[in-house]
Motif scaffolding. Structure first.
Motif, PDB file in Angstrom:
ATOM      1  N   LEU A 228      55.026  34.124  40.919  1.00 35.99           N
ATOM      2  CA  LEU A 228      54.998  34.738  39.579  1.00 35.99           C
ATOM      3  C   LEU A 228      56.349  34.564  38.882  1.00 35.99           C
ATOM      4  O   LEU A 228      56.411  34.304  37.677  1.00 35.99           O
ATOM      5  CB  LEU A 228      54.664  36.236  39.670  1.00 35.99           C
ATOM      6  CG  LEU A 228      53.247  36.616  40.132  1.00 35.99           C
ATOM      7  CD1 LEU A 228      53.112  38.133  40.208  1.00 35.99           C
ATOM      8  CD2 LEU A 228      52.207  36.065  39.153  1.00 35.99           C
ATOM      9  N   ILE A 229      57.422  34.732  39.665  1.00 35.03           N
ATOM     10  CA  ILE A 229      58.773  34.604  39.094  1.00 35.03           C
ATOM     11  C   ILE A 229      59.011  33.161  38.629  1.00 35.03           C
ATOM     12  O   ILE A 229      59.535  32.924  37.539  1.00 35.03           O
ATOM     13  CB  ILE A 229      59.845  35.057  40.118  1.00 35.03           C
ATOM     14  CG1 ILE A 229      59.698  36.568  40.353  1.00 35.03           C
ATOM     15  CG2 ILE A 229      61.251  34.721  39.648  1.00 35.03           C
ATOM     16  CD1 ILE A 229      60.357  37.091  41.600  1.00 35.03           C
ATOM     17  N   ASP A 230      58.544  32.207  39.454  1.00 33.60           N
ATOM     18  CA  ASP A 230      58.662  30.789  39.043  1.00 33.60           C
ATOM     19  C   ASP A 230      57.898  30.552  37.739  1.00 33.60           C
ATOM     20  O   ASP A 230      58.260  29.688  36.946  1.00 33.60           O
ATOM     21  CB  ASP A 230      58.105  29.863  40.141  1.00 33.60           C
ATOM     22  CG  ASP A 230      59.037  29.854  41.357  1.00 33.60           C
ATOM     23  OD1 ASP A 230      60.200  30.286  41.210  1.00 33.60           O
ATOM     24  OD2 ASP A 230      58.592  29.441  42.449  1.00 33.60           O
ATOM     25  N   GLY A 231      56.840  31.346  37.522  1.00 29.30           N
ATOM     26  CA  GLY A 231      56.027  31.211  36.295  1.00 29.30           C
ATOM     27  C   GLY A 231      56.611  31.978  35.115  1.00 29.30           C
ATOM     28  O   GLY A 231      56.011  32.034  34.048  1.00 29.30           O
ATOM     29  N   GLY A 232      57.758  32.661  35.321  1.00 28.49           N
ATOM     30  CA  GLY A 232      58.430  33.309  34.190  1.00 28.49           C
ATOM     31  C   GLY A 232      58.492  34.831  34.262  1.00 28.49           C
ATOM     32  O   GLY A 232      59.108  35.464  33.404  1.00 28.49           O
ATOM     33  N   ALA A 233      57.872  35.442  35.292  1.00 30.66           N
ATOM     34  CA  ALA A 233      57.909  36.913  35.379  1.00 30.66           C
ATOM     35  C   ALA A 233      59.289  37.374  35.860  1.00 30.66           C
ATOM     36  O   ALA A 233      59.990  36.628  36.561  1.00 30.66           O
ATOM     37  CB  ALA A 233      56.840  37.397  36.356  1.00 30.66           C
ATOM     38  N   SER A 234      59.673  38.590  35.476  1.00 28.05           N
ATOM     39  CA  SER A 234      60.921  39.144  35.996  1.00 28.05           C
ATOM     40  C   SER A 234      60.653  39.646  37.423  1.00 28.05           C
ATOM     41  O   SER A 234      59.491  39.832  37.819  1.00 28.05           O
ATOM     42  CB  SER A 234      61.390  40.314  35.120  1.00 28.05           C
ATOM     43  OG  SER A 234      60.502  41.395  35.294  1.00 28.05           O
ATOM     44  N   VAL A 235      61.742  39.875  38.192  1.00 28.26           N
ATOM     45  CA  VAL A 235      61.578  40.345  39.574  1.00 28.26           C
ATOM     46  C   VAL A 235      60.844  41.685  39.575  1.00 28.26           C
ATOM     47  O   VAL A 235      59.931  41.931  40.368  1.00 28.26           O
ATOM     48  CB  VAL A 235      62.962  40.478  40.268  1.00 28.26           C
ATOM     49  CG1 VAL A 235      62.807  41.057  41.669  1.00 28.26           C
ATOM     50  CG2 VAL A 235      63.657  39.134  40.312  1.00 28.26           C
ATOM     51  N   SER A 236      61.227  42.537  38.622  1.00 27.08           N
ATOM     52  CA  SER A 236      60.621  43.858  38.562  1.00 27.08           C
ATOM     53  C   SER A 236      59.116  43.768  38.261  1.00 27.08           C
ATOM     54  O   SER A 236      58.296  44.420  38.913  1.00 27.08           O
ATOM     55  CB  SER A 236      61.351  44.668  37.492  1.00 27.08           C
ATOM     56  OG  SER A 236      60.693  45.865  37.275  1.00 27.08           O
ATOM     57  N   GLU A 237      58.761  42.921  37.279  1.00 24.14           N
ATOM     58  CA  GLU A 237      57.329  42.758  36.931  1.00 24.14           C
ATOM     59  C   GLU A 237      56.551  42.216  38.127  1.00 24.14           C
ATOM     60  O   GLU A 237      55.466  42.698  38.457  1.00 24.14           O
ATOM     61  CB  GLU A 237      57.169  41.750  35.780  1.00 24.14           C
ATOM     62  CG  GLU A 237      57.464  42.292  34.405  1.00 24.14           C
ATOM     63  CD  GLU A 237      57.662  41.162  33.384  1.00 24.14           C
ATOM     64  OE1 GLU A 237      57.823  41.509  32.229  1.00 24.14           O
ATOM     65  OE2 GLU A 237      57.676  39.963  33.757  1.00 24.14           O
ATOM     66  N   ALA A 238      57.139  41.202  38.785  1.00 19.79           N
ATOM     67  CA  ALA A 238      56.446  40.565  39.905  1.00 19.79           C
ATOM     68  C   ALA A 238      56.243  41.572  41.039  1.00 19.79           C
ATOM     69  O   ALA A 238      55.163  41.658  41.631  1.00 19.79           O
ATOM     70  CB  ALA A 238      57.244  39.363  40.391  1.00 19.79           C
ATOM     71  N   ALA A 239      57.281  42.370  41.333  1.00 18.03           N
ATOM     72  CA  ALA A 239      57.176  43.361  42.419  1.00 18.03           C
ATOM     73  C   ALA A 239      56.089  44.373  42.098  1.00 18.03           C
ATOM     74  O   ALA A 239      55.262  44.726  42.948  1.00 18.03           O
ATOM     75  CB  ALA A 239      58.515  44.063  42.605  1.00 18.03           C
ATOM     76  N   LYS A 240      56.046  44.809  40.839  1.00 18.11           N
ATOM     77  CA  LYS A 240      55.059  45.818  40.419  1.00 18.11           C
ATOM     78  C   LYS A 240      53.636  45.245  40.534  1.00 18.11           C
ATOM     79  O   LYS A 240      52.729  45.903  41.035  1.00 18.11           O
ATOM     80  CB  LYS A 240      55.360  46.215  38.971  1.00 18.11           C
ATOM     81  CG  LYS A 240      54.505  47.366  38.499  1.00 18.11           C
ATOM     82  CD  LYS A 240      54.926  47.871  37.149  1.00 18.11           C
ATOM     83  CE  LYS A 240      53.956  48.938  36.710  1.00 18.11           C
ATOM     84  NZ  LYS A 240      53.772  49.041  35.324  1.00 18.11           N
ATOM     85  N   THR A 241      53.463  43.996  40.092  1.00 21.05           N
ATOM     86  CA  THR A 241      52.126  43.398  40.087  1.00 21.05           C
ATOM     87  C   THR A 241      51.613  43.217  41.508  1.00 21.05           C
ATOM     88  O   THR A 241      50.491  43.615  41.816  1.00 21.05           O
ATOM     89  CB  THR A 241      52.155  42.022  39.370  1.00 21.05           C
ATOM     90  OG1 THR A 241      52.698  42.224  38.080  1.00 21.05           O
ATOM     91  CG2 THR A 241      50.775  41.407  39.266  1.00 21.05           C
ATOM     92  N   VAL A 242      52.447  42.616  42.395  1.00 22.75           N
ATOM     93  CA  VAL A 242      51.891  42.257  43.707  1.00 22.75           C
ATOM     94  C   VAL A 242      51.729  43.468  44.634  1.00 22.75           C
ATOM     95  O   VAL A 242      50.903  43.436  45.537  1.00 22.75           O
ATOM     96  CB  VAL A 242      52.712  41.150  44.417  1.00 22.75           C
ATOM     97  CG1 VAL A 242      52.765  39.894  43.584  1.00 22.75           C
ATOM     98  CG2 VAL A 242      54.101  41.634  44.790  1.00 22.75           C
ATOM     99  N   ARG A 243      52.482  44.561  44.418  1.00 23.76           N
ATOM    100  CA  ARG A 243      52.358  45.694  45.349  1.00 23.76           C
ATOM    101  C   ARG A 243      51.166  46.614  45.013  1.00 23.76           C
ATOM    102  O   ARG A 243      50.753  47.422  45.829  1.00 23.76           O
ATOM    103  CB  ARG A 243      53.646  46.527  45.450  1.00 23.76           C
ATOM    104  CG  ARG A 243      54.151  47.192  44.215  1.00 23.76           C
ATOM    105  CD  ARG A 243      53.593  48.537  43.864  1.00 23.76           C
ATOM    106  NE  ARG A 243      53.281  49.389  44.986  1.00 23.76           N
ATOM    107  CZ  ARG A 243      52.522  50.455  44.880  1.00 23.76           C
ATOM    108  NH1 ARG A 243      51.963  50.770  43.725  1.00 23.76           N
ATOM    109  NH2 ARG A 243      52.272  51.224  45.908  1.00 23.76           N
ATOM    110  N   SER A 244      50.613  46.399  43.795  1.00 27.22           N
ATOM    111  CA  SER A 244      49.523  47.292  43.406  1.00 27.22           C
ATOM    112  C   SER A 244      48.354  47.137  44.378  1.00 27.22           C
ATOM    113  O   SER A 244      47.973  46.028  44.742  1.00 27.22           O
ATOM    114  CB  SER A 244      49.143  47.028  41.945  1.00 27.22           C
ATOM    115  OG  SER A 244      47.834  46.647  41.815  1.00 27.22           O
ATOM    116  N   GLY A 245      47.819  48.260  44.828  1.00 30.03           N
ATOM    117  CA  GLY A 245      46.706  48.239  45.779  1.00 30.03           C
ATOM    118  C   GLY A 245      47.136  47.924  47.210  1.00 30.03           C
ATOM    119  O   GLY A 245      46.307  47.654  48.061  1.00 30.03           O
TER     120      GLY A 245
END
Ligand code: SAM
Length: 280
Positions: free
Chosen positions: A243-260
């Motif tokens: 996700l980060i390689d695709g332009g997401a910030s570290v914080s956004e990526a961490a939030k997205t992948v940890r959900s669930g």
């Protein structure tokens, strides 16, 4: 000789769902025990039946004792709630337990219940399911409940009020993940009935833009086996790095992948940072 207690289900919004057995139970009763007597009197008026009404709500123990004493002395009564089946997220459970202890005959008069009505049209697996009722409004209890069912494999059914719906969908995003299937069953049996098979994330986005109205049942897909077994901090980190390689910030990526998942945002965040440092 002791009387009996009829546990009478009543419609969840459509008087067309009244049945002859409901009418007979009211007719045969000496008095009617209601959650809100103003609601139940309308039902009795619809049938043209006049009976003394007694209000009863959970933890109103002295009323419970009074009801049991009257039935033991020979009277029969019909117990109903404002809508649906008594004892299901409604008063009645404690009274039924008292009746068992007193050896009183209980007669179920089945009627609609929002949980089963919703499940029947949910489009989800119905072979095994759990009824979760309402989530507590107390944060600690709410989180305990959600953690408890996060990896539940059976279909789960929740009740929710419109003003609390968005908070609940937000929590579902966090504990079940945005991709989990969700059926929103709204205003069942009523004029504005709506049944939507969607995902937790889509429902959250929709109700962030549209004010929830009416009564809701939420049916959440059970956790799929692979989902609960294969999540590791390493696999989440790899997803986040993509996700980060695709332009997401570290914080956004961490939030997205940890959900669930069982991992906190900060755990994933740290793991991503470590991986990135190792890469350099
Ligand atoms: N004992 C009732 C039953 O068996 O259906 C449930 C009572 S509980 C206090 C009320 C909740 O049931 C509502 O907040 C809503 O979640 C659900 N509910 C009741 N009627 C409904 C309807 N017509 N459509 C959707 N949900 C309904």
């Amino acid at each position: 000789m002791a009387g009996k207690i009829f546990i009478v289900g009543t419609p969840i919004g459509n008087l067309g769902d009244l049945t002859p057995r409901m009418r007979r139970a009211f007719e045969e009763s000496d008095f009617v025990v209601a959650e809100d007597t103003r609601v139940t009197v309308k039902l009795l008026n619809h049938f043209g039946i006049k009976k003394p009404l007694l209000s009863y709500y959970e933890h109103n123990f002295s009323k419970g004792d009074l009801i049991i004493d009257r039935v033991l002395a020979g009277e029969s009564c019909a117990v109903c709630s404002d809508a649906g089946t008594p004892c299901i997220s409604d008063p009645g459970e404690i009274l039924v337990k008292q009746a068992h202890r007193a050896g009183i005959k209980l007669v179920p008069i089945p009627g609609p219940s929002a949980v089963i009505t919703a499940l029947s049209v949910s489009g989800q697996d119905t072979g095994r399911f759990t009824f979760e009722g309402f989530l507590s409004v107390v944060k600690k209890q709410r989180i305990e409940h959600l953690k408890d069912v996060q990896y539940e494999k059976r279909t789960m059914i929740f009740y929710e009020a419109p003003h609390k719906l968005l908070r609940t969908l937000g929590d579902f995003c966090e504990y079940f993940g945005r991709e989990r299937k969700l059926t929103v069953a709204r205003e069942l049996t009523k004029l504005h009935e709506e049944i939507k098979l969607t995902t937790v994330g889509e429902a959250y986005d929709y109700y962030s833009e549209n004010t929830p109205k009416g009564e809701f049942v939420l049916i959440v897909e059970g956790c799929k086996k692979a989902e609960s077994e294969e999540i590791t901090l390493d696999s989440l980190t790899q997803k986040a790095l993509a996700l980060i390689d695709g332009g997401a910030s570290v914080s956004e990526a961490a939030k997205t992948v940890r959900s669930g998942t069982p991992f906190s945002k900060s755990e994933v965040y740290k793991a991503i940072q470590n991986q990135r440092e190792n890469r350099q």
